[in-house]
Design a protein around this motif. Structure first.
Motif, PDB file in Angstrom:
ATOM      1  N   UNK A   1       0.866  -1.189   0.000  1.00 12.79           N
ATOM      2  CA  UNK A   1       0.000   0.000   0.000  1.00 12.79           C
ATOM      3  C   UNK A   1       0.896   1.231   0.000  1.00 12.79           C
ATOM      4  N   UNK A   2       0.369   2.368  -0.464  1.00 13.15           N
ATOM      5  CA  UNK A   2       1.209   3.578  -0.462  1.00 13.15           C
ATOM      6  C   UNK A   2       1.581   4.007   0.956  1.00 13.15           C
ATOM      7  N   UNK A   3       2.757   4.594   1.089  1.00 10.74           N
ATOM      8  CA  UNK A   3       3.162   5.229   2.344  1.00 10.74           C
ATOM      9  C   UNK A   3       3.004   6.736   2.198  1.00 10.74           C
ATOM     10  N   UNK A   4       3.660   7.469   3.109  1.00 11.59           N
ATOM     11  CA  UNK A   4       3.474   8.923   3.144  1.00 11.59           C
ATOM     12  C   UNK A   4       3.903   9.614   1.837  1.00 11.59           C
ATOM     13  N   UNK A   5       5.106   9.272   1.368  1.00 12.50           N
ATOM     14  CA  UNK A   5       5.615   9.935   0.145  1.00 12.50           C
ATOM     15  C   UNK A   5       4.756   9.604  -1.069  1.00 12.50           C
ATOM     16  N   UNK A   6       4.335   8.333  -1.146  1.00 12.38           N
ATOM     17  CA  UNK A   6       3.524   7.897  -2.281  1.00 12.38           C
ATOM     18  C   UNK A   6       2.173   8.617  -2.263  1.00 12.38           C
ATOM     19  N   UNK A   7       1.619   8.773  -1.050  1.00 12.42           N
ATOM     20  CA  UNK A   7       0.338   9.461  -0.883  1.00 12.42           C
ATOM     21  C   UNK A   7       0.440  10.913  -1.349  1.00 12.42           C
ATOM     22  N   UNK A   8       1.567  11.531  -1.033  1.00 15.43           N
ATOM     23  CA  UNK A   8       1.744  12.940  -1.417  1.00 15.43           C
ATOM     24  C   UNK A   8       2.010  13.096  -2.907  1.00 15.43           C
ATOM     25  N   UNK A   9       2.782  12.168  -3.471  1.00  8.97           N
ATOM     26  CA  UNK A   9       3.166  12.306  -4.896  1.00  8.97           C
ATOM     27  C   UNK A   9       2.224  11.591  -5.853  1.00  8.97           C
TER      28      UNK A   9
ATOM     29  N   UNK B   1       2.316   8.463  -6.637  1.00  9.59           N
ATOM     30  CA  UNK B   1       3.016   7.393  -7.359  1.00  9.59           C
ATOM     31  C   UNK B   1       3.533   6.350  -6.374  1.00  9.59           C
ATOM     32  N   UNK B   2       3.537   5.069  -6.796  1.00  8.83           N
ATOM     33  CA  UNK B   2       4.005   4.030  -5.886  1.00  8.83           C
ATOM     34  C   UNK B   2       5.531   4.014  -5.759  1.00  8.83           C
TER      35      UNK B   2
END
Ligand code: URA
Length: 198
Positions: A58-66, A68-69
């Motif tokens: 699942x996405x983490x913090x950076x992925x959630x913000x950007x 992208x996985x």
């Protein structure tokens, strides 16, 4: 020449079909609690004509913000591993089982994984990869239930016609040099596996 043109058109078609699935996830209100706590959907990224699809958790913090996985620390290590077998992000497609960030990076719940699974299956039907590489136990479980990653990592399996290569999650290897070596070794067989599957 004709083949080149055909490849390009089919790649455009595939990415349009993938965009439609992403739009459906939003329209169908999949996992509304996760959707409301997340910044955005992290559907997937990369080459819609790829031979290899990586499936994380699942996405983490950076992925959630950007949006992208695998763009954080685990993603950096994934890039390094891709580099070690002379592959780049543009060559592969990367997605996750659950496509919204779980709050505080908690493990995705069984019902969340189940809700997203049909959409993952459709992504794979469109991309038609030669191999699906699962990253971590949540992803493994979605394709090969009831098997331990410690027992089957690095062993390609055929499941209902699809070749699956189970690997450890790159985040698990970040602070564990033994696991890092194992992961790099498992990764090193990707080129020969692809040749075998051609
Ligand atoms: N970990 C995952 O499983 N997926 C991501 O996209 C990032 C980190």
């Amino acid at each position: 020449m004709l083949e080149d043109t055909f490849d390009k058109v089919s790649s455009v078609d595939k990415s349009a079909l993938l965009d439609q699935i992403a739009a459906e996830i939003v329209k169908n209100n999949v996992c509304p609690d996760l959707a409301s706590s997340a910044t955005q959907l992290v559907f997937g990224d990369g080459n819609s004509n790829a031979d290899i699809v990586f499936v994380g958790e699942a996405p983490g913090k950076n992925e959630d913000l950007q949006g992208k996985p695998f763009v954080g620390a685990a993603g950096k290590f994934l890039d390094e591993m891709l580099d070690s077998v002379r592959l780049h992000r543009e060559d592969v497609y990367i997605t996750n089982i659950v496509k919204y960030r779980p709050p505080n990076n908690r493990d995705p719940l069984p019902e969340e994984k189940a809700e997203f699974l049909p959409y993952l299956h459709r992504q794979l039907e469109i991309i038609e990869p030669k191999v699906v590489i699962t990253l971590g136990r949540h992803s493994l479980e979605a394709f090969i239930p009831n098997r331990r990653i410690s027992e089957i990592h690095g062993q390609p399996k055929r499941v209902r016609g699809q070749v699956i290569l189970p690997l450890y999650h790159p985040a698990a290897a970040l602070y564990n040099s033994g696991l890092k070596e194992t992961l790099l070794k498992d990764f090193s067989q990707i080129p020969s596996l692809l040749i075998q599957l051609n």
